[in-house]
Enzyme design. Structure first.
Site, short mmCIF file in Angstrom:
data_model
loop_
_atom_site.label_atom_id
_atom_site.label_comp_id
_atom_site.label_asym_id
_atom_site.label_seq_id
_atom_site.Cartn_x
_atom_site.Cartn_y
_atom_site.Cartn_z
N ASP A 142 -6.32 -8.07 14.09
CA ASP A 142 -5.88 -9.41 14.43
C ASP A 142 -6.63 -9.96 15.65
OD1 ASP A 142 -4.72 -7.57 16.14
OD2 ASP A 142 -2.68 -7.97 15.49
N ASP A 170 0.82 -1.21 0.00
CA ASP A 170 0.00 0.00 0.00
C ASP A 170 0.86 1.26 0.00
OD1 ASP A 170 -2.26 -1.54 0.08
OD2 ASP A 170 -2.86 -1.00 2.11
#
Length: 548
Positions: free
Chosen positions: A281, A133
């Site tokens: 996560d 990114d």
């Protein structure tokens, strides 16, 4: 022959406000039961208005401190449940996709790709995705690195997004669209997994109930500085006692975003990667375990990575984790509490996900501490013994013992040197209060923010400097000045305690002074002396600091 003490000793012992006066006035006047009541404080309504929240905050902090003792107990009580070898083996190795999410990592991307390509796993069963990114030179560097290894017939592909939608979670979810592996391993840019990592992990999935396997982080630059040594101890406590205690006790624990492997079906069953929290996560981990998937933690499988070498980078990392966990608590805890999992699992989830609420409570405690000292000046030692000592042991000493145990587990021969770091470890935790409180309050009030990455500098040896540290450095505005101001407030509290002979509180208060002044000064001074070392600040038309 008559011996007389030296003049300075006589002065210290017998002066009107010397040590003899202190012990006589605080401990020397006993009633028939052996307790002093002369200095017991008689409360009034105004003082109660200050002392009630003061002790309420202390009790809440003490409960989280007691929970640290519980984690140590869980770790040792269930030591027989420690996972080492897999319960079975694949007769034919499954296909594995390795995802490498990166953002502006030009200084470490080649090291990362090189380590992944050297992994011991059949190439026809392996797929490597570089999910980039980036908005700086990393785009060209990463693409070049991937092309070089692809030309050597390594199964590596490059994927660049023109936007950062969903940040890391968005990149991982985008990569899932083309991933071919039955299992997904994930590594952040600063990790250097060993060659046998995949083979030591993948066979644990021969048990069809296993949805995720997490391995233990180690530290490439542990001895780079005093700060990195303290950071390493903090992370070791998490990976030894928190992960170890929870996994051995069969309660929920989390994937750490890197150095772990997922069964793809476990991700899909749980709704995939979602980006409404900064700890995607932990969010996915809880959703997956609520679906019935089992997790494993391999304490003996190590995966080395870099520690932040600058204070603002460390603060940025800790603030992201603090905010993300509170966001996850708001999102996940209601579902956990309504689920059919045992109460002990629910209770552990509560303490795990809400632990960072202690930072705003520390701000409240800091505000009330000096007024409470003034109000309680005339108390006797019996009150201190019965009230303050147990709270101190629960809320403060538990931190020290927690990290001492983790170091003893990892380094049985050299762990006693950890005692030297304990005051500074506690001070650093206190010094994070300002930045982490802001992060927690943003999470509580629903304030959204970008995923603020932790910069990777690729430095390991002492004294080594990095261009990356100067290129990706970020200042924290007024925050360091606030930390210095709060530290000065506690320095005034130290002076007050000394002048009023409240010596027992002085060591505790000094830790507060050290914590706030250390984090504030380190944030303000980072990089200020580069020019004296012949390192000029980089000039760039478009800098890309932490968090952009």
């Amino acid at each position: 022959m008559v011996l007389f003490p030296p003049p300075f000793l006589s002065l210290a012992l017998f002066a009107p406000r010397g040590l003899a006066h202190y012990f006589r006035s605080h401990f020397g006047e006993m009633n028939v039961n052996g307790f002093t009541f002369r200095h017991l404080y008689r409360l009034n309504s105004f003082d109660l208005a200050l002392l009630i929240p003061y002790f309420l905050v202390l009790l809440i902090l003490a409960s989280y401190g007691v929970h640290r003792y519980v984690l140590v107990y869980m770790y040792y009580k269930n030591r027989k449940n420690r996972t080492s070898e897999p319960t079975g083996q694949f007769t034919e190795l499954p296909r594995v996709t390795v995802q490498l999410p990166i953002f502006n990592e030009q200084f470490v991307i080649d090291r990362l790709v090189d380590a992944i390509c050297k992994m011991d796993y059949p190439r026809d069963k392996l797929e490597i995705q570089v999910l980039d990114d980036s908005t700086d030179e990393t785009v060209e560097i990463a693409n070049s690195v991937v092309q070089r290894y692809a030309a050597m017939e390594y199964p590596v592909t490059y994927h660049h997004r023109g936007n950062r939608y969903g940040f890391k979670a968005g990149a991982l979810q985008e990569g899932m669209k083309t991933a071919k592996g039955e299992f997904i391993a994930i590594f952040d840019a600063d990790f250097v997994p060993p060659e046998d990592w995949l083979m030591r992990v993948v066979h644990h999935f021969a048990d069809p109930k296993i949805g995720m396997v997490q391995t233990r982080w180690t530290h490439l630059n542990r001895d780079y500085s005093f700060l990195t040594n303290v950071e390493a101890i903090l992370l070791d406590g998490h990976f030894v006692l928190e992960h170890g205690g929870r996994s051995r006790s069969n309660v929920f624990f989390n994937f750490n975003g890197t150095a772990g492997m997922w069964r793809r079906q476990a991700i899909d069953d749980s709704g995939g990667w979602q980006h409404d929290t900064l700890t995607e996560d932990t969010d996915l981990s809880y959703r997956s375990q609520l679906k019935g998937w089992k997790f494993k933690y391999l304490q003996d499988v190590e995966c080395p990575a870099e520690l932040p070498i600058e204070m603002t980078a460390f603060k940025t990392q800790q603030a992201r984790w603090a905010k993300g966990l509170i966001q996850t608590a708001k999102k996940i805890l209601p579902t956990v509490m309504d689920s059919n999992v045992p109460f002990r699992v629910k209770l552990e989830a509560w303490y795990h996900l809400t632990a960072n609420i202690s930072y705003p409570l520390m701000v409240v405690l800091s505000t009330l501490l000096l007024p409470a000292m003034i109000i309680r000046f005339y108390q006797g030692w019996f009150q201190m013994l019965v009230i303050d000592l147990p709270l101190f042991m629960a809320s403060t000493f538990s931190v020290s013992s927690f990290y001492l145990v983790s170091q003893k587990e990892l380094f049985p021969r050299t762990w006693p040197k950890t005692f030297l770091y304990l005051p500074f470890l506690m001070a650093l935790g206190i010094g994070l209060t300002v930045t982490n409180t802001r992060a927690v309050m943003e999470a509580l009030f629903g304030v959204q923010s970008s995923f603020k990455r932790t910069p990777k500098y690729r430095v390991q040896a002492k004294g080594e400097r990095s261009i990356a540290a100067r290129k990706y450095r970020k200042r924290l505005g007024v925050v360091p000045w606030l930390e210095l101001l709060i530290g000065t407030y506690f320095a005034a509290a130290v002076y007050y305690a000394l002048t009023n002979e409240n010596y027992l509180t002085v060591p505790f208060l000094i830790i507060f002074v050290l914590g706030y002044w250390y984090t504030g000064l380190m944030s303000l001074l980072q990089g200020r002396f580069d020019r004296f070392a012949g390192l000029a600040e980089p000039h760039s038309a478009k800098p890309f600091p932490v968090g952009v």
